[in-house]
Design an enzyme around this catalytic site. Structure first.
Site, PDB file in Angstrom:
ATOM      1  N   HIS A  29       0.839  -1.202   0.000  1.00 49.09           N
ATOM      2  CA  HIS A  29       0.000   0.000   0.000  1.00 49.09           C
ATOM      3  C   HIS A  29       0.876   1.254   0.000  1.00 49.09           C
ATOM      4  O   HIS A  29       0.681   2.177  -0.812  1.00 49.09           O
ATOM      5  CB  HIS A  29      -0.911  -0.015   1.235  1.00 49.09           C
ATOM      6  N   GLU A  30       1.847   1.296   0.912  1.00 50.22           N
ATOM      7  CA  GLU A  30       2.709   2.475   1.015  1.00 50.22           C
ATOM      8  C   GLU A  30       3.652   2.581  -0.180  1.00 50.22           C
ATOM      9  O   GLU A  30       4.003   3.690  -0.608  1.00 50.22           O
ATOM     10  CB  GLU A  30       3.509   2.423   2.321  1.00 50.22           C
ATOM     11  N   HIS A  65       2.135   4.514  -3.037  1.00 48.25           N
ATOM     12  CA  HIS A  65       2.300   5.966  -2.837  1.00 48.25           C
ATOM     13  C   HIS A  65       3.704   6.398  -3.240  1.00 48.25           C
ATOM     14  O   HIS A  65       3.899   7.328  -4.015  1.00 48.25           O
ATOM     15  CB  HIS A  65       2.133   6.307  -1.344  1.00 48.25           C
TER      16      HIS A  65
END
Length: 900
Positions: free
Chosen positions: A155-156, A159
């Site tokens: 998820h990170e 980004h």
């Protein structure tokens, strides 16, 4: 709350942050040289290293599958703090440092604030700075809140690497990317030690659920998307694609990326374009290197060539070097000195700084103002510096602080030697040189690059050396710059001012004064009125310094310098008062290292105390061009113009003040005020899941910890160098207006008695500066029409709307005309700004309102087991359609994958 489109029976859902350059390379499909750094404040725990490796291995598999076999983690270096016990399998780092680490494992300085987060400052598709995780996440202690640590990292990583955004919205938690995730809406409250769960209620004015209402998902799901919404759900293993992305959702992904899905943004990335899917079912295993930070080894490599005689360069250099040796280089560091012109000379072998004795010895071996002569041969200086290090250590991880005027075009002849040495080269260029080889030295080794002009007043050379504090030391051990300024007096006069010492700083405090002609009178007064005059004066170097004993008193200090006509500079530094309490700091940089007119540059400054962003600070950027001219910019954290997110502690502004070709330098000053406060990370962070439904029972997690906004009553001030950048072709005098107004990203709409009030932040004539000429507002009942065919949508009459100056709040109220309004009609609105040259901003974010011919009735919350689509529709009040829609949903979910 969602539109029900009868012709195609579509149910639409909504869901809702001076770092070093990364060393990561994408080799084929594998990410190499990923650097994970364990913060020095993390208590020693050998198990944590294995748990980090487990996280990477899990994440590599998730990433491989989620990206259709395109990407995985090939090699990872784990940086281990110097304070941990050494082991035989720990290697010495080369170019890996905390400053260029991609992932930091940190202890949050607000207990329990274990939120995975990203420093992500830029626009859609722009890479982030770094990822922050905590030991509790690595150990799996936050599993119920964030899910498996491997999925948290994926998820990170999305980004960080591809510049995508969250698909949830904390203010509107009922909307998601894919419709298949089921759950219920509840209010969870705690008071007096007891907690309760109750149903949500509907606001009769808006038809929306109450603010405290939260969505609680079922623990067991079958839906596979989306990782950027709720990676904590076991079944979720995919990113949203164009097929299942919900463009109607009021989330950051839609707002920042023009309604594109996460997968579409990834497909536009450089990584995707230069990769092809692999054939293997599973990715290759990740490789790990354990590297322990050691003692700092730094050699000063100083240019004493003939060209350094220009002006007062050698004396200024000596002032800056004395300051560096007195205050910046940390105790325990090994330091040597090499000078060079056409050949190199060792002025001091490596010496470990254990007390002021070694500092003074090194200062005595600095070059004098009379030694300059000969040509410039940078490679000779670097080769000799490597020799100095090799007498005691390997060159891997050592640092070379290279100061030169850059008048040498043979630097590229030693590039390969520099690369093989494993050393980090920091470059400080004095004067207007544009030698590209110097930039390459820093870029290839992960070093800093700074520049200083011959304008003494700007204090650039001392600023450059003050930025060379160790990137591997804890922030509480580094020197913190509180002030850096200068003045040129044309007649006899005073240089007066104040500086704030808040309760986080005060140890090892130093006031440094320099002059160009005659020693001034110097006074420093503490908050109790005690006056300090006992400066140590170095007459030959035209400098003096005052060291404050023990810990400087908290409060406002004043300084006064009385002088004849000349240039004075003042620098104030200190260190943390408490080794367990991080000081207030500012990290600054430009969004890229080079630019060619008319491509704009963006200034970023992140103000924080440890892991906590600081809101409401007064942040100013000072940008000095190659000719010594300085432009001052007020940086803003308002979520408009260059600033991507409001109230995230990152202050931004476009820089358009191009004057000359060449190097520019950046310095940022941050001042804490009475309205300044600490905050938890607001954006670019994984969702804190409030609970789940397991076998019909609602299981609620502990509420997300709050952060005390309390700040020192004194306020604070801090200054930091943001390095240098290069601008070419600034043909501003002969060029017509080329800068359009900036995009409006905070358009908001509501409904009041049949009227629609719109609010947004005004852009400028040139991005976020000046004043736009006019606005164009359009609306539609169809989102795709408005987003893709803005000029074809119905235009709102804005004849009486006169734009305010940039960064002002705009308010415009109108009654929608030209659209057929029924009960529950959704109207989508967007805006563009136009300047006097008819240059137009991109389309804004799209706001939406729900129009009612009568007030919606309160509805009870949907029972557990219904999808979010039905929950949202029930709020709107379309009771007649619920039974039909529910049947259609069941049918669609059982036969096909749900799409928007």
């Amino acid at each position: 709350m969602v539109p029900f489109k009868m012709p195609i029976l579509v149910l639409t859902l909504y869901l809702l942050r001076g770092a070093g350059a990364s060393l990561i390379k994408l080799n084929g499909n594998g990410y190499e040289d990923v650097v994970i750094a364990i913060d020095p404040n993390v208590p020693e725990d050998e198990k944590l290293i294995q748990q980090i490796e487990d996280m990477i291995s899990e994440a590599s598999t998730y990433l491989y599958r989620a990206t259709e076999k395109r990407f995985y983690f090939e090699s990872v270096s784990i940086l281990i703090p110097k304070t941990w016990q050494p082991k035989s399998d720990y290697e010495k780092p080369k170019h890996e440092t905390y400053k260029n680490a991609d992932i930091i494992i940190e202890v949050p300085n607000s207990p329990g604030n274990d939120i995975p987060r990203n420093d992500q400052f830029g626009k859609c598709g722009e890479r982030g700075e770094r990822i922050y995780l905590t030991p509790r996440i690595i150990r799996g202690e936050m599993l119920n809140v964030f899910g498996p640590k491997g999925k948290v990292l994926v998820h990170e990583w999305a980004h960080f690497r591809w510049g995508v955004f969250e698909e949830y919205n904390e203010d509107n938690p009922f909307y998601q990317c894919s419709e298949g995730i089921t759950g219920t809406n509840k209010v969870y409250t705690c008071s007096g030690g007891s907690c309760s769960i109750r149903d949500c209620w509907t606001d009769p004015k808006t038809g929306k659920l109450n603010k405290d209402c939260m969505f609680i998902p079922h623990k067991v799901q079958s839906e596979k998307a989306s990782i950027m919404f709720m990676q904590s759900i076991d079944s979720v293993v995919e990113f949203c694609t164009e097929k299942n992305h919900n463009r109607f959702a009021p989330n950051l992904q839609n707002k920042m990326c023009y309604l594109k899905s996460t997968w579409e943004v990834i497909q536009d990335s450089e990584d995707y374009k230069k990769s092809t899917p692999m054939m293997a079912a599973e990715p290759p295993k990740s490789r790990f290197s354990l590297k322990q930070i050691g003692e700092r080894i730094l050699v000063l490599v100083i240019d004493t060539s003939r060209s350094m005689k220009v002006g007062n360069r050698l004396n200024r250099l000596r002032q800056a070097l004395q300051f560096f040796l007195l205050q910046i280089i940390e105790k325990g560091s090994w330091t040597g000195i090499v000078t060079f012109d056409s050949s190199a000379t060792i002025q001091s072998e490596l010496m470990q700084i254990e007390s002021d004795v070694q500092r003074k010895t090194l200062i005595s071996r600095l070059p004098t103002v009379t030694v300059a002569g000969g040509g410039t041969h940078i490679c000779s200086g670097l080769r000799t510096a490597f020799m100095v290090v090799k007498k005691k250590f390997l060159t891997d991880g050592s640092e070379m602080a290279l100061l030169t005027d850059g008048e040498d075009n043979t630097t590229n002849t030693c590039f390969e030697e520099v690369k093989q040495s494993g050393a980090i080269i920091h470059t400080i260029v004095l004067g207007p040189s544009t030698e590209k080889g110097l930039e390459k030295l820093s870029e290839m080794t992960g070093g800093m690059k700074t520049t200083a002009t011959d304008n003494v007043q700007n204090n650039g050379l001392i600023d450059a050396f003050s930025a060379l504090s160790s990137g591997n030391a804890a922030i509480t051990q580094r020197s913190i710059k509180l002030e850096s300024k200068g003045i040129t007096l044309t007649n006899e006069g005073w240089m007066n001012g104040t500086v704030i010492f808040d309760n986080t700083v005060g140890k090892d405090t130093l006031f440094l004064v320099t002059w160009t002609a005659q020693q001034p009178e110097m006074f420093v007064t503490d908050p109790s009125g005690n006056i300090y005059k006992n400066f140590a004066v170095e007459t030959s170097s035209q400098m003096a310094y005052l060291q404050i004993p023990n810990t400087a008193q908290v409060g406002i200090w004043t300084y006064s310098l009385k002088s004849s006509a000349q240039t004075l500079t003042l620098t104030i530094t200190s260190r943390a008062a408490n080794p367990t309490v991080p000081p207030f700091t500012v990290d600054s940089r430009m969004h890229k290292d080079t630019s060619s007119f008319p491509s704009p540059m963006i200034v970023y400054a992140e103000v924080h105390q440890g892991s906590l962003p600081i809101l409401g600070a007064n942040v100013t950027a000072l940008i000095e061009s190659a000719d010594g001219t300085t432009v001052t910019l007020q940086l803003l954290d308002n979520g408009a113009g260059a600033d991507s997110f409001k109230n995230d502690g990152v202050y931004s502004r476009y820089f358009l003040g191009y004057k000359t070709d060449g190097q520019y330098s950046l310095k940022v000053r941050a001042l804490g005020r009475t309205n300044t406060q600490r905050s938890r990370s607001q954006v670019n962070r994984a969702m804190y899941v409030q609970g789940s439904i397991n076998q019909g029972q609602v299981q609620v997690n502990k509420p997300e910890p709050t952060v005390s906004p309390g700040m020192p009553q004194t306020g604070f001030n801090t200054v930091a160098s943001g390095g240098s950048f290069y601008i070419s072709n600034p043909d501003v005098l002969d060029t017509p207006d080329v800068f359009p107004p900036s995009r409006i990203r905070d358009l908001d709409a509501s409904v009041e008695k049949g009227h629609i009030p719109l609010t947004w932040t005004a852009p400028g004539d040139d991005f976020d500066t000046g004043r736009a000429d006019r606005y164009i507002i359009r609306m539609s009942k169809d989102l795709p029409t408005l987003s893709s065919y803005f000029d074809s949508a119905l235009q709102v009459n804005t004849d009486n709307l006169i734009p305010n100056y940039a960064n002002s709040k705009e308010v415009f109220v109108f009654k929608p005309k030209g659209l057929r309004i029924e009960n529950g009609t959704v109207i989508y609105l967007a805006i563009k700004a136009v300047d006097k040259a008819n240059l137009m901003s991109p389309i804004s974010n799209i706001a939406q309102v729900y129009m009612f011919t009568s007030s919606p009735k309160d509805q009870n919350d949907s029972s557990p087991g219904t999808s979010i689509s039905i929950i949202v529709l029930s709020v709107v009040g379309i009771l007649v359609a619920i039974a039909i829609i529910a049947c259609v949903i069941v049918y669609l979910l059982s036969n096909t994958r749900t799409q928007d």
